[in-house]
Motif scaffolding. Structure first.
Motif, PDB file in Angstrom:
ATOM      1  N   ARG A   9     -11.390 -28.094  -5.183  1.00 16.73           N
ATOM      2  CA  ARG A   9     -10.954 -29.294  -4.471  1.00 16.73           C
ATOM      3  C   ARG A   9     -11.213 -30.558  -5.287  1.00 16.73           C
ATOM      4  O   ARG A   9     -10.400 -31.476  -5.292  1.00 16.73           O
ATOM      5  N   ARG A  10     -12.340 -30.604  -5.982  1.00 11.23           N
ATOM      6  CA  ARG A  10     -12.603 -31.786  -6.804  1.00 11.23           C
ATOM      7  C   ARG A  10     -11.540 -31.932  -7.885  1.00 11.23           C
ATOM      8  O   ARG A  10     -11.085 -33.045  -8.178  1.00 11.23           O
ATOM      9  N   GLU A  14      -7.871 -26.024   2.607  1.00 12.52           N
ATOM     10  CA  GLU A  14      -8.419 -25.135   1.594  1.00 12.52           C
ATOM     11  C   GLU A  14      -7.369 -24.172   1.087  1.00 12.52           C
ATOM     12  O   GLU A  14      -7.572 -23.512   0.077  1.00 12.52           O
ATOM     13  N   ALA A  51      -3.570 -26.322  -3.310  1.00  8.98           N
ATOM     14  CA  ALA A  51      -4.061 -27.253  -4.304  1.00  8.98           C
ATOM     15  C   ALA A  51      -3.032 -28.348  -4.535  1.00  8.98           C
ATOM     16  O   ALA A  51      -1.976 -28.356  -3.918  1.00  8.98           O
ATOM     17  N   ASP A  65     -14.079 -21.717  -8.596  1.00  9.90           N
ATOM     18  CA  ASP A  65     -14.529 -22.743  -7.662  1.00  9.90           C
ATOM     19  C   ASP A  65     -15.930 -23.235  -7.978  1.00  9.90           C
ATOM     20  O   ASP A  65     -16.631 -23.742  -7.104  1.00  9.90           O
ATOM     21  N   THR A  76      -7.626 -32.235  -5.970  1.00  8.04           N
ATOM     22  CA  THR A  76      -7.401 -33.182  -4.875  1.00  8.04           C
ATOM     23  C   THR A  76      -8.147 -34.495  -5.102  1.00  8.04           C
ATOM     24  O   THR A  76      -7.542 -35.562  -5.129  1.00  8.04           O
ATOM     25  N   GLU A  77      -9.462 -34.427  -5.281  1.00  9.56           N
ATOM     26  CA  GLU A  77     -10.233 -35.657  -5.365  1.00  9.56           C
ATOM     27  C   GLU A  77      -9.906 -36.466  -6.620  1.00  9.56           C
ATOM     28  O   GLU A  77      -9.893 -37.702  -6.579  1.00  9.56           O
ATOM     29  N   ASN A  99      -2.708 -30.961  -3.332  1.00  9.63           N
ATOM     30  CA  ASN A  99      -2.573 -31.696  -2.082  1.00  9.63           C
ATOM     31  C   ASN A  99      -1.108 -32.024  -1.784  1.00  9.63           C
ATOM     32  O   ASN A  99      -0.247 -31.958  -2.664  1.00  9.63           O
TER      33      ASN A  99
END
Length: 273
Positions: A168-169, A23, A26, A157, A172-173, A28
């Motif tokens: 995160r979406r 967390e 960013a 967020d 990263t995702e 990743n």
């Protein structure tokens, strides 16, 4: 190392690696590695040769979890109102208006980047190239983080649309699902006449996309119950070009900051491997 071989190896790593991000950051780890690789490609010689000769060590430093770089956000709207002309220029000035708890909650990433860049100039000046490589990895990491729109807003967020986890979406995702569609353009690092002013502009430039990302996130959920591949398809369709552009900017900006620090240090002769 040939550009095509480097790019192929890194894109393959982006696709195949687990891409498990904490967390605290960013893009990743593999996203950071990709930005770092393209930053090296964007350098001029002899600095480009120096980074290529020491690239294994550079990537170790860039990805080293022991190098505590958290927090990875800088909430502009917690420090000032749009258009953010009154953001404190330094940590010292920030502490005249806010306390340490405020900085811990809202992030001090910009001021850490400014401080780290000054230290990089000093390391180059002292010809301490081991330290310079460490600091260059930190500059690369922080510059990339400051190009991530959700990192720059206290509501980044997904809070306005009650869709927590947007950060995160987004960073990263989407990369996990569409790494092979990423298009980071070629660029060239340049000398910056006013590097501190340039660094202070980085979060301002990326923040303008924060509301757009939140809106696209909400629209991509229409008719979908979860954040599945259909959701990600909708997100990438609207944001894929933006992500490619942000990562392109991060690579070019990182190369420019490295190069400018080296020039500011008097262009010291860099060691060969």
């Amino acid at each position: 190392m040939a550009h095509s071989r480097l790019a192929a190896r890194l894109v393959g790593a982006v696709i195949l690696a687990g891409l498990a991000a904490s967390e605290a950051e960013a893009w990743n780890p593999e996203g950071h590695r990709y930005v770092g690789a393209r930053a090296i490609e964007s350098l001029r010689n002899p600095l480009k040769d120096f980074f290529e000769d020491h690239e294994d060590r550079f990537y170790e430093l860039l990805e080293d979890p022991a190098r505590d770089r958290a927090p990875a956000h800088f909430f502009l709207d917690a420090y000032d109102e749009f258009p953010f002309w009154d953001i404190p220029a330094t940590r010292e000035l920030a502490l005249r208006r806010f306390n340490e708890e405020d900085l811990a909650a809202n992030g001090d990433l910009l001021w850490r980047l400014l401080e780290t860049w000054d230290e990089l100039v000093e390391a180059f000046s002292a010809r301490d190239f081991d330290l310079a490589l460490e600091l260059a990895s930190d500059v690369a990491w922080m510059t990339a983080e400051l190009t991530v729109p959700p990192n720059l807003s206290a509501s980044g967020d997904g809070q306005p649309t009650e869709q927590d986890g947007l950060a995160r979406r987004f960073d990263t995702e989407l990369l996990e699902a569409f790494a092979d569609d990423l298009r980071v353009r070629d660029s060239r690092g340049v000398f910056l006449d006013r590097p501190h002013e340039f660094m202070r502009s980085l979060p301002l430039k990326a923040h303008v996309w924060a509301d757009n990302v939140s809106f696209v996130d909400a629209m991509s959920r229409r008719g979908i119950t979860g954040y599945d591949r259909y959701y990600l398809d909708g997100m990438w369709l609207q944001l894929g070009d933006l992500i490619s552009r942000l990562m392109s900017d991060a690579a070019r900006d990182t190369a420019s900051l490295w190069y400018t620090a080296w020039v500011a240090a008097g262009r010291p002769e860099v060691p060969e491997s």
